[in-house]
Scaffold this motif. Structure first.
Motif, mmCIF file in Angstrom:
data_model
loop_
_atom_site.group_PDB
_atom_site.id
_atom_site.type_symbol
_atom_site.label_atom_id
_atom_site.label_comp_id
_atom_site.label_asym_id
_atom_site.label_seq_id
_atom_site.Cartn_x
_atom_site.Cartn_y
_atom_site.Cartn_z
ATOM 1 N N MET A 35 -68.723 -1.474 -36.559
ATOM 2 C CA MET A 35 -68.677 -2.468 -37.602
ATOM 3 C C MET A 35 -68.341 -1.834 -38.958
ATOM 4 S SD MET A 35 -69.688 -5.648 -36.277
ATOM 5 C CE MET A 35 -70.642 -6.510 -37.476
ATOM 6 N N PRO A 36 -68.885 -0.649 -39.288
ATOM 7 C CA PRO A 36 -68.541 -0.054 -40.576
ATOM 8 C C PRO A 36 -67.038 0.236 -40.703
ATOM 9 C CG PRO A 36 -70.479 1.015 -39.683
ATOM 10 C CD PRO A 36 -69.933 0.118 -38.611
ATOM 11 N N ILE A 37 -66.406 0.613 -39.616
ATOM 12 C CA ILE A 37 -64.959 0.887 -39.657
ATOM 13 C C ILE A 37 -64.194 -0.363 -40.066
ATOM 14 C CG2 ILE A 37 -62.945 1.486 -38.229
ATOM 15 C CD1 ILE A 37 -64.839 3.293 -36.605
ATOM 16 N N ALA A 38 -64.687 -1.529 -39.645
ATOM 17 C CA ALA A 38 -64.037 -2.794 -39.998
ATOM 18 C C ALA A 38 -64.481 -3.310 -41.364
ATOM 19 C CB ALA A 38 -64.350 -3.839 -38.935
ATOM 20 N N GLY A 39 -65.369 -2.570 -42.029
ATOM 21 C CA GLY A 39 -65.848 -2.994 -43.335
ATOM 22 C C GLY A 39 -66.914 -4.077 -43.262
ATOM 23 N N LEU A 40 -67.584 -4.179 -42.114
ATOM 24 C CA LEU A 40 -68.611 -5.197 -41.941
ATOM 25 C C LEU A 40 -69.991 -4.542 -41.938
ATOM 26 C CD1 LEU A 40 -66.854 -7.157 -39.083
ATOM 27 C CD2 LEU A 40 -66.890 -7.739 -41.518
ATOM 28 N N GLY A 41 -70.903 -5.112 -42.680
ATOM 29 C CA GLY A 41 -72.250 -4.567 -42.760
ATOM 30 C C GLY A 41 -73.171 -5.164 -41.724
ATOM 31 N N ARG A 42 -74.416 -4.705 -41.721
ATOM 32 C CA ARG A 42 -75.413 -5.181 -40.763
ATOM 33 C C ARG A 42 -75.823 -6.623 -41.030
ATOM 34 N NH1 ARG A 42 -77.037 -1.349 -37.316
ATOM 35 N NH2 ARG A 42 -76.875 0.803 -37.943
ATOM 36 N N ASP A 43 -75.416 -7.175 -42.156
ATOM 37 C CA ASP A 43 -75.742 -8.564 -42.448
ATOM 38 C C ASP A 43 -74.851 -9.543 -41.685
ATOM 39 O OD1 ASP A 43 -73.629 -7.564 -44.085
ATOM 40 O OD2 ASP A 43 -73.788 -9.338 -45.354
ATOM 41 N N VAL A 44 -73.778 -9.037 -41.069
ATOM 42 C CA VAL A 44 -72.876 -9.884 -40.288
ATOM 43 C C VAL A 44 -73.436 -10.000 -38.866
ATOM 44 C CG1 VAL A 44 -70.543 -10.145 -39.379
ATOM 45 C CG2 VAL A 44 -70.886 -9.202 -41.671
ATOM 46 N N PRO A 45 -73.739 -11.220 -38.414
ATOM 47 C CA PRO A 45 -74.312 -11.363 -37.077
ATOM 48 C C PRO A 45 -73.311 -11.021 -35.977
ATOM 49 C CG PRO A 45 -74.168 -13.506 -38.187
ATOM 50 C CD PRO A 45 -73.642 -12.481 -39.126
#
Length: 99
Positions: A1-11
């Motif tokens: 998810m970090p590679i895609a720029g998405l944080g842990r707040d994204v379900p």
């Protein structure tokens, strides 16, 4: 998810997940082992990884015994006879829904 720029707040929604039973090496017993292991691993990390849902690909085979893997993903056969995973999945839903 970090590679895609998405944080842990994204379900995370685990969907169309399954394990086909279309060869001698991919049996209903193997399906039960594989999916149970996977579901328990997903459940173990669901809070930390923000897993919002889990869905099986198919509850029922399209054509049981077909050589095509896509016809045999169900946890029931095409005549609705339960495979071993059916009973395990039922128990997992009852147990994990409470936790």
């Amino acid at each position: 998810m970090p590679i895609a720029g998405l944080g842990r707040d994204v379900p995370i929604r685990v969907s169309e997940n399954g394990w086909a039973t279309h060869t001698a090496q991919r049996t209903p017993a193997g399906q039960a082992r594989a999916l149970t292991t996977e579901i328990l691993a997903i459940n173990q990390d669901r809070a930390a990884e923000n897993v919002a849902s889990y869905e099986l690909f198919a509850l029922r085979d399209d054509v049981t015994g077909s050589p095509s893997s896509f016809d045999n993903f169900g946890i029931m056969t095409d005549d609705y006879a339960p495979k071993p995973m059916y009973w395990l999945y039922r128990g997992l839903i009852l147990t994990l829904a409470r936790s």
